[in-house]
Motif scaffolding. Structure first.
Motif, PDB file in Angstrom:
ATOM      1  N   VAL A  49      20.018   3.807 -28.715  1.00 56.43           N
ATOM      2  CA  VAL A  49      19.915   2.611 -29.545  1.00 56.43           C
ATOM      3  C   VAL A  49      21.189   2.421 -30.360  1.00 56.43           C
ATOM      4  N   CYS A  50      21.684   1.189 -30.395  1.00 52.93           N
ATOM      5  CA  CYS A  50      22.825   0.815 -31.232  1.00 52.93           C
ATOM      6  C   CYS A  50      22.269   0.403 -32.595  1.00 52.93           C
ATOM      7  N   ALA A  51      22.757   1.005 -33.683  1.00 59.32           N
ATOM      8  CA  ALA A  51      22.158   0.718 -34.985  1.00 59.32           C
ATOM      9  C   ALA A  51      23.149   0.936 -36.111  1.00 59.32           C
ATOM     10  N   ASP A  52      22.847   0.316 -37.245  1.00 60.48           N
ATOM     11  CA  ASP A  52      23.611   0.507 -38.476  1.00 60.48           C
ATOM     12  C   ASP A  52      23.047   1.720 -39.212  1.00 60.48           C
ATOM     13  N   PRO A  53      23.904   2.623 -39.701  1.00 59.08           N
ATOM     14  CA  PRO A  53      23.405   3.827 -40.365  1.00 59.08           C
ATOM     15  C   PRO A  53      22.922   3.624 -41.797  1.00 59.08           C
ATOM     16  N   GLY A  92      33.148  -6.071 -34.860  1.00 57.05           N
ATOM     17  CA  GLY A  92      33.293  -5.080 -33.803  1.00 57.05           C
ATOM     18  C   GLY A  92      32.039  -4.315 -33.463  1.00 57.05           C
ATOM     19  N   PHE A  93      30.920  -4.609 -34.128  1.00 52.77           N
ATOM     20  CA  PHE A  93      29.697  -3.834 -33.882  1.00 52.77           C
ATOM     21  C   PHE A  93      29.291  -3.863 -32.412  1.00 52.77           C
ATOM     22  N   VAL A  94      29.154  -5.040 -31.835  1.00 49.46           N
ATOM     23  CA  VAL A  94      28.720  -5.148 -30.444  1.00 49.46           C
ATOM     24  C   VAL A  94      29.751  -4.515 -29.513  1.00 49.46           C
ATOM     25  N   ARG A  95      31.016  -4.811 -29.740  1.00 50.45           N
ATOM     26  CA  ARG A  95      32.085  -4.288 -28.876  1.00 50.45           C
ATOM     27  C   ARG A  95      32.140  -2.773 -28.884  1.00 50.45           C
ATOM     28  N   MET A  96      31.941  -2.168 -30.064  1.00 48.59           N
ATOM     29  CA  MET A  96      32.082  -0.720 -30.196  1.00 48.59           C
ATOM     30  C   MET A  96      30.815   0.044 -29.826  1.00 48.59           C
ATOM     31  N   THR A  97      29.725  -0.639 -29.648  1.00 52.43           N
ATOM     32  CA  THR A  97      28.459   0.049 -29.339  1.00 52.43           C
ATOM     33  C   THR A  97      27.952  -0.343 -27.957  1.00 52.43           C
ATOM     34  N   ARG A 102      28.105   2.861 -25.187  1.00 55.84           N
ATOM     35  CA  ARG A 102      27.728   4.030 -25.973  1.00 55.84           C
ATOM     36  C   ARG A 102      26.231   4.035 -26.277  1.00 55.84           C
ATOM     37  N   CYS A 103      25.585   2.923 -26.020  1.00 53.64           N
ATOM     38  CA  CYS A 103      24.150   2.770 -26.229  1.00 53.64           C
ATOM     39  C   CYS A 103      23.689   1.607 -25.364  1.00 53.64           C
ATOM     40  N   ASP A 104      22.380   1.405 -25.292  1.00 53.04           N
ATOM     41  CA  ASP A 104      21.851   0.458 -24.310  1.00 53.04           C
ATOM     42  C   ASP A 104      21.029  -0.686 -24.887  1.00 53.04           C
ATOM     43  N   VAL A 105      20.733  -0.656 -26.190  1.00 51.22           N
ATOM     44  CA  VAL A 105      19.921  -1.732 -26.748  1.00 51.22           C
ATOM     45  C   VAL A 105      20.177  -1.861 -28.246  1.00 51.22           C
ATOM     46  N   ILE A 106      20.267  -3.096 -28.713  1.00 46.17           N
ATOM     47  CA  ILE A 106      20.260  -3.422 -30.136  1.00 46.17           C
ATOM     48  C   ILE A 106      18.843  -3.883 -30.440  1.00 46.17           C
ATOM     49  N   MET A 107      18.167  -3.218 -31.354  1.00 48.95           N
ATOM     50  CA  MET A 107      16.732  -3.444 -31.539  1.00 48.95           C
ATOM     51  C   MET A 107      16.384  -4.794 -32.155  1.00 48.95           C
ATOM     52  N   GLY A 108      17.315  -5.411 -32.874  1.00 45.78           N
ATOM     53  CA  GLY A 108      17.040  -6.714 -33.465  1.00 45.78           C
ATOM     54  C   GLY A 108      18.204  -7.655 -33.272  1.00 45.78           C
TER      55      GLY A 108
END
Length: 294
Positions: A49-53, A92-97, A102-108
């Motif tokens: 999961v791609c996410a903000d920490p 750059g969030f989408v580009r870097m994740t 590096r991950c397969d889904v953005i949950m929202g």
């Protein structure tokens, strides 16, 4: 939304600063006609999961956000391990994740934004007005409401309701809060709610998930009214789904099926976090209706 933010962080307006990502999506889409997820996913045995920490109520490194809880639900249903690629939701969030595999889904992710391929939406909500009980503003559902004239209203700069406030002459006494902050150190939503509780502002306008989450935490709890009666400016209600890469058609279909099969459980998680859910006619969805199997 949120505010996106909507583009997301607010949830929604934040998407305006996401960088576009590129890659061999078209070629990969053509070769994966077998349904083999190993072609599409970083690791088919892991829900990555791609996410903000540092972005509650959505996600954080401790797994305390509702998107963390949704990821846990999906990992269990898919019988996969769960792992995260954490990156601040800024430029750059989408580009870097997701874009960097590096991950397969953005949950929202808001429906209709072309930075990613969206799944079917799993909730609909709106920007909302937060007020103290007894303030006389509890049922304000549009920014043209005369009761807001002369009031000090908190607004995240650059978000859609700021346009509606300007149209209705409410910016003169407004208190703006920054859209882009270092979430490790600051939170515009928390600052706005603190100012509302202390009386520095009369009302706060936040993306629905943020409004519901922080209003529920306040003591005493604050009142949240979705702004669904707007007649001028942009509409403030948005559908939110998940985001995947453009080539990942089989992965998207699997997520769509998971959303459909687990909607009551998804709704329960959202309601537990105070997210004001709306149906397609802008009517609130209560806990009893939301968690009922269709």
């Amino acid at each position: 939304m949120t505010g996106a933010a909507p583009k997301r962080r607010l949830a929604i307006a934040l998407l305006a600063v996401f960088a576009m990502f590129v890659g061999g999506d078209a070629a990969r889409a053509q070769i994966n006609e077998t349904g083999d997820l190993s072609i599409e996913l970083v690791d088919p045995k892991v829900l990555r999961v791609c996410a903000d920490p540092h972005n509650l109520p959505f996600s954080n490194e401790k797994g305390e956000g509702f998107e963390n809880k949704l990821a846990e639900l999906f990992a269990a249903k898919l019988n996969k391990k769960l792992d995260y690629m954490y990156f601040p939701q800024a430029t750059g969030f989408v580009r870097m994740t997701l874009g960097a595999h590096r991950c397969d889904v953005i949950m929202g992710f808001p429906q209709g934004d072309d930075l990613v391929q969206g799944t079917n939406p799993y909730y609909r909500t709106a920007y909302a007005l937060v007020a103290k009980p007894g303030s006389g503003l509890e049922d304000v559902a549009a920014l043209e409401d005369g009761r807001l004239k002369g009031k000090h209203i908190g607004i995240v700069a650059g978000t859609p309701p700021a346009t509606n406030m300007a149209v209705n002459g409410l910016m003169m006494n407004a208190k703006p809060y920054p859209l882009m902050v270092d979430t490790r150190l600051d939170s515009s939503a928390e600052a706005m709610i603190a100012d509302l509780v202390s009386g520095k502002i009369d009302a706060a306008i936040l993306w629905g998930p943020m409004a519901g989450f922080h209003a529920k935490k306040a003591n005493p709890p604050l009142h949240v009214t979705p702004l669904v009666k707007e007649k001028t400016g942009p509409r403030l209600a948005f559908r939110i789904g998940m985001g995947v890469r453009g080539a990942d058609q089989n992965w998207k279909r699997l997520l769509n099926r998971m959303i459909q099969e687990n909607q009551p459980a998804i709704n329960k998680i959202l309601i537990d976090f105070g997210v004001p859910l709306l149906d397609e006619n802008d009517r609130p969805i209560g806990a009893e209706t939301a968690t009922k199997v269709q």
